[in-house]
Design a protein around this motif. Structure first.
Motif, PDB file in Angstrom:
ATOM      1  N   GLY A 101      46.435  49.011  50.074  1.00 54.44           N
ATOM      2  CA  GLY A 101      45.442  47.999  50.418  1.00 54.44           C
ATOM      3  C   GLY A 101      45.921  46.578  50.205  1.00 54.44           C
ATOM      4  O   GLY A 101      45.343  45.641  50.734  1.00 54.44           O
ATOM      5  N   GLY A 102      47.001  46.426  49.418  1.00 55.88           N
ATOM      6  CA  GLY A 102      47.591  45.109  49.207  1.00 55.88           C
ATOM      7  C   GLY A 102      46.632  44.084  48.632  1.00 55.88           C
ATOM      8  O   GLY A 102      45.590  44.421  48.061  1.00 55.88           O
ATOM      9  N   MET A 103      46.984  42.821  48.814  1.00 55.59           N
ATOM     10  CA  MET A 103      46.178  41.727  48.265  1.00 55.59           C
ATOM     11  C   MET A 103      44.803  41.652  48.932  1.00 55.59           C
ATOM     12  O   MET A 103      43.874  41.086  48.363  1.00 55.59           O
ATOM     13  CB  MET A 103      46.907  40.389  48.406  1.00 55.59           C
ATOM     14  CG  MET A 103      48.126  40.257  47.504  1.00 55.59           C
ATOM     15  SD  MET A 103      47.770  40.454  45.731  1.00 55.59           S
ATOM     16  CE  MET A 103      46.986  38.886  45.353  1.00 55.59           C
ATOM     17  N   LEU A 104      44.665  42.247  50.108  1.00 52.05           N
ATOM     18  CA  LEU A 104      43.353  42.278  50.764  1.00 52.05           C
ATOM     19  C   LEU A 104      42.355  43.072  49.920  1.00 52.05           C
ATOM     20  O   LEU A 104      41.155  42.830  49.969  1.00 52.05           O
ATOM     21  CB  LEU A 104      43.458  42.912  52.155  1.00 52.05           C
ATOM     22  CG  LEU A 104      44.265  42.124  53.187  1.00 52.05           C
ATOM     23  CD1 LEU A 104      44.406  42.918  54.470  1.00 52.05           C
ATOM     24  CD2 LEU A 104      43.611  40.775  53.472  1.00 52.05           C
ATOM     25  N   ALA A 105      42.874  44.031  49.126  1.00 50.49           N
ATOM     26  CA  ALA A 105      42.008  44.869  48.297  1.00 50.49           C
ATOM     27  C   ALA A 105      41.865  44.330  46.871  1.00 50.49           C
ATOM     28  O   ALA A 105      41.082  44.847  46.088  1.00 50.49           O
ATOM     29  CB  ALA A 105      42.568  46.296  48.246  1.00 50.49           C
ATOM     30  N   TRP A 106      42.629  43.300  46.533  1.00 49.44           N
ATOM     31  CA  TRP A 106      42.667  42.787  45.156  1.00 49.44           C
ATOM     32  C   TRP A 106      41.491  41.844  44.912  1.00 49.44           C
ATOM     33  O   TRP A 106      41.342  40.839  45.598  1.00 49.44           O
ATOM     34  CB  TRP A 106      43.980  42.039  44.922  1.00 49.44           C
ATOM     35  CG  TRP A 106      44.130  41.474  43.543  1.00 49.44           C
ATOM     36  CD1 TRP A 106      43.952  40.180  43.177  1.00 49.44           C
ATOM     37  CD2 TRP A 106      44.497  42.176  42.352  1.00 49.44           C
ATOM     38  NE1 TRP A 106      44.195  40.041  41.835  1.00 49.44           N
ATOM     39  CE2 TRP A 106      44.515  41.242  41.299  1.00 49.44           C
ATOM     40  CE3 TRP A 106      44.805  43.510  42.073  1.00 49.44           C
ATOM     41  CZ2 TRP A 106      44.849  41.593  39.989  1.00 49.44           C
ATOM     42  CZ3 TRP A 106      45.129  43.863  40.771  1.00 49.44           C
ATOM     43  CH2 TRP A 106      45.151  42.908  39.743  1.00 49.44           C
ATOM     44  N   ASP A 107      40.662  42.166  43.920  1.00 48.23           N
ATOM     45  CA  ASP A 107      39.557  41.242  43.603  1.00 48.23           C
ATOM     46  C   ASP A 107      39.694  40.700  42.193  1.00 48.23           C
ATOM     47  O   ASP A 107      38.767  40.104  41.648  1.00 48.23           O
ATOM     48  CB  ASP A 107      38.190  41.921  43.820  1.00 48.23           C
ATOM     49  CG  ASP A 107      37.951  43.055  42.829  1.00 48.23           C
ATOM     50  OD1 ASP A 107      38.848  43.394  42.039  1.00 48.23           O
ATOM     51  OD2 ASP A 107      36.836  43.603  42.838  1.00 48.23           O
ATOM     52  N   GLY A 108      40.864  40.926  41.596  1.00 47.89           N
ATOM     53  CA  GLY A 108      41.101  40.400  40.244  1.00 47.89           C
ATOM     54  C   GLY A 108      41.545  38.948  40.313  1.00 47.89           C
ATOM     55  O   GLY A 108      41.509  38.301  41.361  1.00 47.89           O
ATOM     56  N   GLU A 109      41.971  38.459  39.165  1.00 46.78           N
ATOM     57  CA  GLU A 109      42.419  37.079  39.038  1.00 46.78           C
ATOM     58  C   GLU A 109      43.661  36.869  39.894  1.00 46.78           C
ATOM     59  O   GLU A 109      44.482  37.768  40.054  1.00 46.78           O
ATOM     60  CB  GLU A 109      42.756  36.837  37.566  1.00 46.78           C
ATOM     61  CG  GLU A 109      43.111  35.418  37.224  1.00 46.78           C
ATOM     62  CD  GLU A 109      43.625  35.277  35.789  1.00 46.78           C
ATOM     63  OE1 GLU A 109      44.108  34.180  35.467  1.00 46.78           O
ATOM     64  OE2 GLU A 109      43.554  36.249  35.013  1.00 46.78           O
ATOM     65  N   ILE A 110      43.801  35.678  40.454  1.00 48.93           N
ATOM     66  CA  ILE A 110      45.078  35.305  41.096  1.00 48.93           C
ATOM     67  C   ILE A 110      45.478  33.931  40.575  1.00 48.93           C
ATOM     68  O   ILE A 110      44.640  33.126  40.209  1.00 48.93           O
ATOM     69  CB  ILE A 110      45.030  35.298  42.647  1.00 48.93           C
ATOM     70  CG1 ILE A 110      43.973  34.331  43.174  1.00 48.93           C
ATOM     71  CG2 ILE A 110      44.848  36.688  43.216  1.00 48.93           C
ATOM     72  CD1 ILE A 110      44.108  34.069  44.669  1.00 48.93           C
ATOM     73  N   ILE A 111      46.779  33.749  40.507  1.00 42.66           N
ATOM     74  CA  ILE A 111      47.299  32.458  40.056  1.00 42.66           C
ATOM     75  C   ILE A 111      48.221  31.903  41.138  1.00 42.66           C
ATOM     76  O   ILE A 111      48.887  32.653  41.834  1.00 42.66           O
ATOM     77  CB  ILE A 111      48.066  32.581  38.722  1.00 42.66           C
ATOM     78  CG1 ILE A 111      49.131  33.683  38.811  1.00 42.66           C
ATOM     79  CG2 ILE A 111      47.117  32.856  37.558  1.00 42.66           C
ATOM     80  CD1 ILE A 111      50.121  33.651  37.678  1.00 42.66           C
ATOM     81  N   PRO A 112      48.253  30.575  41.273  1.00 37.37           N
ATOM     82  CA  PRO A 112      49.169  30.009  42.270  1.00 37.37           C
ATOM     83  C   PRO A 112      50.612  30.218  41.830  1.00 37.37           C
ATOM     84  O   PRO A 112      50.897  30.259  40.650  1.00 37.37           O
ATOM     85  CB  PRO A 112      48.807  28.521  42.281  1.00 37.37           C
ATOM     86  CG  PRO A 112      48.015  28.276  41.037  1.00 37.37           C
ATOM     87  CD  PRO A 112      47.467  29.585  40.554  1.00 37.37           C
ATOM     88  N   LYS A 113      51.482  30.390  42.795  1.00 34.85           N
ATOM     89  CA  LYS A 113      52.904  30.561  42.452  1.00 34.85           C
ATOM     90  C   LYS A 113      53.476  29.202  42.107  1.00 34.85           C
ATOM     91  O   LYS A 113      53.257  28.253  42.802  1.00 34.85           O
ATOM     92  CB  LYS A 113      53.680  31.163  43.626  1.00 34.85           C
ATOM     93  CG  LYS A 113      55.141  31.288  43.264  1.00 34.85           C
ATOM     94  CD  LYS A 113      55.942  31.933  44.378  1.00 34.85           C
ATOM     95  CE  LYS A 113      57.315  32.048  43.955  1.00 34.85           C
ATOM     96  NZ  LYS A 113      58.463  31.938  44.035  1.00 34.85           N
TER      97      LYS A 113
END
Length: 103
Positions: free
Chosen positions: A91-103
């Motif tokens: 599902g990749g990042m489309l399925a991710w609903d957790g925290e994200i941080i900018p690179k």
């Protein structure tokens, strides 16, 4: 072709929340990761994987992530053929609903 191990975005999120030390590798392109990555993930573009094999150890597991799970799945098949211990986040990042941080 041998099956590859898979993990869901939710399973990965729970492992990270429990403080498990995981090797998460984001294989998306630079402009994609600029919008945010899973905290602690390492960015290695899919096309760079063959030239950066020295960064992977055969006795550790690596979880691969892309936008939808297709590219990371291809990377997993490639590395598994070479004897690496890999897992694809379906599902990749489309399925991710957790925290994200900018690179």
């Amino acid at each position: 072709m041998e099956e590859i191990k898979e993990i869901t975005a939710e399973e990965l999120k729970q492992k990270l929340e429990r403080g498990e030390r995981l090797n998460v590798v984001d294989v998306r392109e630079d402009e994609e990761v600029a919008q945010g990555m899973i905290p602690g993930a390492k960015h290695i573009r899919m096309g760079d994987i063959p030239s950066r094999l020295d960064e992977f150890k055969k006795d550790e597991e690596y979880i691969f992530v892309c936008r939808s799970g297709v590219r990371s799945g291809n990377v997993c098949y490639y590395l598994q053929e070479l004897g690496y211990n890999v897992c694809n986040m379906i599902g990749g990042m489309l399925a991710w609903d957790g925290e994200i941080i900018p690179k």
